[in-house]
Design a protein around this motif. Sequence first.
Motif, PDB file in Angstrom:
ATOM      1  N   PHE A 228     -34.812 -26.499   8.569  1.00 57.83           N
ATOM      2  CA  PHE A 228     -35.311 -27.129   7.348  1.00 57.83           C
ATOM      3  C   PHE A 228     -36.514 -28.004   7.711  1.00 57.83           C
ATOM      4  N   ALA A 229     -37.712 -27.489   7.500  1.00 55.10           N
ATOM      5  CA  ALA A 229     -38.935 -28.264   7.732  1.00 55.10           C
ATOM      6  C   ALA A 229     -39.282 -28.994   6.438  1.00 55.10           C
ATOM      7  N   LEU A 230     -38.413 -29.925   6.085  1.00 51.48           N
ATOM      8  CA  LEU A 230     -38.455 -30.643   4.809  1.00 51.48           C
ATOM      9  C   LEU A 230     -38.235 -32.130   5.079  1.00 51.48           C
ATOM     10  N   ALA A 231     -38.457 -32.943   4.056  1.00 55.94           N
ATOM     11  CA  ALA A 231     -38.233 -34.381   4.208  1.00 55.94           C
ATOM     12  C   ALA A 231     -37.866 -34.995   2.859  1.00 55.94           C
ATOM     13  N   GLY A 232     -37.291 -36.194   2.920  1.00 56.43           N
ATOM     14  CA  GLY A 232     -37.021 -36.957   1.709  1.00 56.43           C
ATOM     15  C   GLY A 232     -36.048 -36.268   0.762  1.00 56.43           C
ATOM     16  N   ILE A 233     -36.296 -36.368  -0.528  1.00 56.49           N
ATOM     17  CA  ILE A 233     -35.417 -35.795  -1.544  1.00 56.49           C
ATOM     18  C   ILE A 233     -35.344 -34.284  -1.416  1.00 56.49           C
ATOM     19  N   ASP A 234     -36.444 -33.631  -1.029  1.00 52.74           N
ATOM     20  CA  ASP A 234     -36.420 -32.183  -0.838  1.00 52.74           C
ATOM     21  C   ASP A 234     -35.389 -31.797   0.221  1.00 52.74           C
ATOM     22  N   LEU A 235     -35.372 -32.506   1.345  1.00 49.29           N
ATOM     23  CA  LEU A 235     -34.395 -32.236   2.390  1.00 49.29           C
ATOM     24  C   LEU A 235     -32.975 -32.451   1.867  1.00 49.29           C
ATOM     25  N   GLN A 236     -32.764 -33.550   1.154  1.00 48.47           N
ATOM     26  CA  GLN A 236     -31.430 -33.839   0.631  1.00 48.47           C
ATOM     27  C   GLN A 236     -30.957 -32.750  -0.325  1.00 48.47           C
ATOM     28  N   ASN A 237     -31.841 -32.295  -1.217  1.00 53.80           N
ATOM     29  CA  ASN A 237     -31.467 -31.238  -2.155  1.00 53.80           C
ATOM     30  C   ASN A 237     -31.120 -29.946  -1.428  1.00 53.80           C
ATOM     31  N   CYS A 238     -31.890 -29.613  -0.419  1.00 51.71           N
ATOM     32  CA  CYS A 238     -31.657 -28.374   0.320  1.00 51.71           C
ATOM     33  C   CYS A 238     -30.335 -28.434   1.098  1.00 51.71           C
ATOM     34  N   ILE A 239     -30.039 -29.571   1.700  1.00 52.79           N
ATOM     35  CA  ILE A 239     -28.778 -29.721   2.426  1.00 52.79           C
ATOM     36  C   ILE A 239     -27.593 -29.596   1.483  1.00 52.79           C
ATOM     37  N   LYS A 240     -27.660 -30.267   0.339  1.00 50.84           N
ATOM     38  CA  LYS A 240     -26.571 -30.187  -0.647  1.00 50.84           C
ATOM     39  C   LYS A 240     -26.349 -28.753  -1.093  1.00 50.84           C
ATOM     40  N   GLN A 241     -27.438 -28.067  -1.426  1.00 51.28           N
ATOM     41  CA  GLN A 241     -27.319 -26.711  -1.941  1.00 51.28           C
ATOM     42  C   GLN A 241     -26.901 -25.730  -0.850  1.00 51.28           C
ATOM     43  N   ALA A 242     -27.295 -25.980   0.395  1.00 44.35           N
ATOM     44  CA  ALA A 242     -26.854 -25.138   1.501  1.00 44.35           C
ATOM     45  C   ALA A 242     -25.346 -25.228   1.677  1.00 44.35           C
ATOM     46  N   ALA A 243     -24.790 -26.448   1.503  1.00 38.83           N
ATOM     47  CA  ALA A 243     -23.338 -26.631   1.597  1.00 38.83           C
ATOM     48  C   ALA A 243     -22.625 -25.906   0.456  1.00 38.83           C
ATOM     49  N   GLU A 244     -23.167 -26.047  -0.751  1.00 37.16           N
ATOM     50  CA  GLU A 244     -22.568 -25.372  -1.911  1.00 37.16           C
ATOM     51  C   GLU A 244     -22.663 -23.859  -1.769  1.00 37.16           C
ATOM     52  N   PHE A 245     -23.755 -23.402  -1.172  1.00 34.96           N
ATOM     53  CA  PHE A 245     -24.038 -21.980  -1.028  1.00 34.96           C
ATOM     54  C   PHE A 245     -23.246 -21.345   0.115  1.00 34.96           C
ATOM     55  N   GLY A 246     -22.716 -22.178   0.991  1.00 34.16           N
ATOM     56  CA  GLY A 246     -21.961 -21.679   2.136  1.00 34.16           C
ATOM     57  C   GLY A 246     -22.835 -21.040   3.190  1.00 34.16           C
ATOM     58  N   LEU A 247     -24.004 -21.616   3.428  1.00 30.37           N
ATOM     59  CA  LEU A 247     -24.953 -21.018   4.368  1.00 30.37           C
ATOM     60  C   LEU A 247     -24.362 -20.865   5.764  1.00 30.37           C
ATOM     61  N   THR A 248     -23.552 -21.834   6.180  1.00 34.12           N
ATOM     62  CA  THR A 248     -23.047 -21.811   7.555  1.00 34.12           C
ATOM     63  C   THR A 248     -21.779 -20.968   7.719  1.00 34.12           C
ATOM     64  N   ARG A 249     -21.218 -20.461   6.619  1.00 32.99           N
ATOM     65  CA  ARG A 249     -19.976 -19.690   6.737  1.00 32.99           C
ATOM     66  C   ARG A 249     -20.174 -18.381   7.507  1.00 32.99           C
ATOM     67  N   GLY A 250     -21.404 -17.874   7.511  1.00 33.09           N
ATOM     68  CA  GLY A 250     -21.683 -16.656   8.255  1.00 33.09           C
ATOM     69  C   GLY A 250     -22.014 -16.909   9.713  1.00 33.09           C
ATOM     70  N   GLY A 251     -21.898 -18.160  10.147  1.00 27.24           N
ATOM     71  CA  GLY A 251     -22.138 -18.494  11.547  1.00 27.24           C
ATOM     72  C   GLY A 251     -23.486 -19.140  11.826  1.00 27.24           C
ATOM     73  N   ALA A 252     -24.353 -19.244  10.818  1.00 23.97           N
ATOM     74  CA  ALA A 252     -25.660 -19.874  11.021  1.00 23.97           C
ATOM     75  C   ALA A 252     -25.506 -21.378  11.204  1.00 23.97           C
TER      76      ALA A 252
END
Length: 405
Positions: A228-252
């Motif tokens: 995530f080459a992001l910062a501030g609120i953009d980073l926070q939004n992406c982290i929240k949505q990645a958790a909701e999306f289950g990005l890491t469930r596939g091992g990433a």
Amino acid sequence: MSRIERRALLAGATALPLARPGLLRAQARGPVQIGLLSDMSGPFRDVGGPGNRVAAELAVQDFGGSLLGRPITVRQADGQNRADVSAALAREWIDSLGVDVLADGAASSSGLAIQEVCREKKRIYIITGPATSDMTGAKCSPYGMHFGFDTYALAHGTGTALTRSGGDSWYFITSDYAFGHALERDTMAAVRAAGGKVLGAVRAPLNNADFSSFLIQARASGAKVVGFALAGIDLQNCIKQAAEFGLTRGGARIATLLVQVTDIVALGQKTCEGMVLTDSFYWDLNDATRAWAKRYMARMTTPPGLQHAAMYTGVTHWLKAAREVGGTDADAVAAAMKAMPVNDMYNADVRIREDGRTLHRMYLWQIKPEAEARHPYDYCKLITSIAPEEAWRPLREGGCPLIRG
């Protein structure tokens, strides 16, 4: 700053009046002015914003409140993360108000514009918000002193560590402006140098609310690490949505390349658990940083982050250098700033390099589980310390035109 003062400054900035020598001579006998061009309402407000003014005022207080018999004042305005607005305000402040030194800058695009004004007008620019390594690279200035992190150090700290620990394929979600581009570029270089490969990247607009399509592309890439080459609120939004999306469930694994303490406060320690980050300052680093953070938090509701600490450091060092040379002439002060070691609550005999880069020691941190927290805001455990010669880009690789031979 009041709304009236901000509107007046913005209105004056559009006019860009010529400097008035008589006014400037009068101001030379008035207060020393430190001007902060910040993000006061956008995605970087919490990591810089009002907290930067508090940090600057603590520096002034610790210095004694005056410089060579002149009182010191701090002013702040909203640069709106726009290069045109920030540059116009910088010119207005220097030409009409006689501001002695500029600081902050927020977005990298704004900071690069401010740096060009300061080069033209011969004013020191204390760089704390902008993170692009171009500030001391191809776009370096004899008057620009970079006290915050930069994309090279962030990339080589986190990127190298994760690649060497098995994360050898990467995909990037990147903010589509100067900071994001530089962080992506520098991290890609670090990943490849460590033996990894880059599978792709996607660009997200600044102040973006919906990252779903970008996260789908990242998951489809099959990369072991999503940066995530992001910062501030953009980073926070992406982290929240990645958790909701289950990005890491596939091992990433998720590589958050720029996380600050205010991001952890906003997201919650449980959400951030396990994240790895690179930084030179942590409020709970030692007794001196804890004491300074206590003073800062008497005026703010969250702990100080690196940008706030860098503001304190930069203003303090500028004041010491101006006292040393007996004035605020930019050429004399710049030379003194580079000749004098940087010493404060988290720096010990640190030097500023010829290109303006402040050579802090960097640290690789990991967010600890919430159950391990011993007190409020006890977020980080130290993984390793990174020596300055390893953390920062080698002087002759940056392309700074000030470096000869």
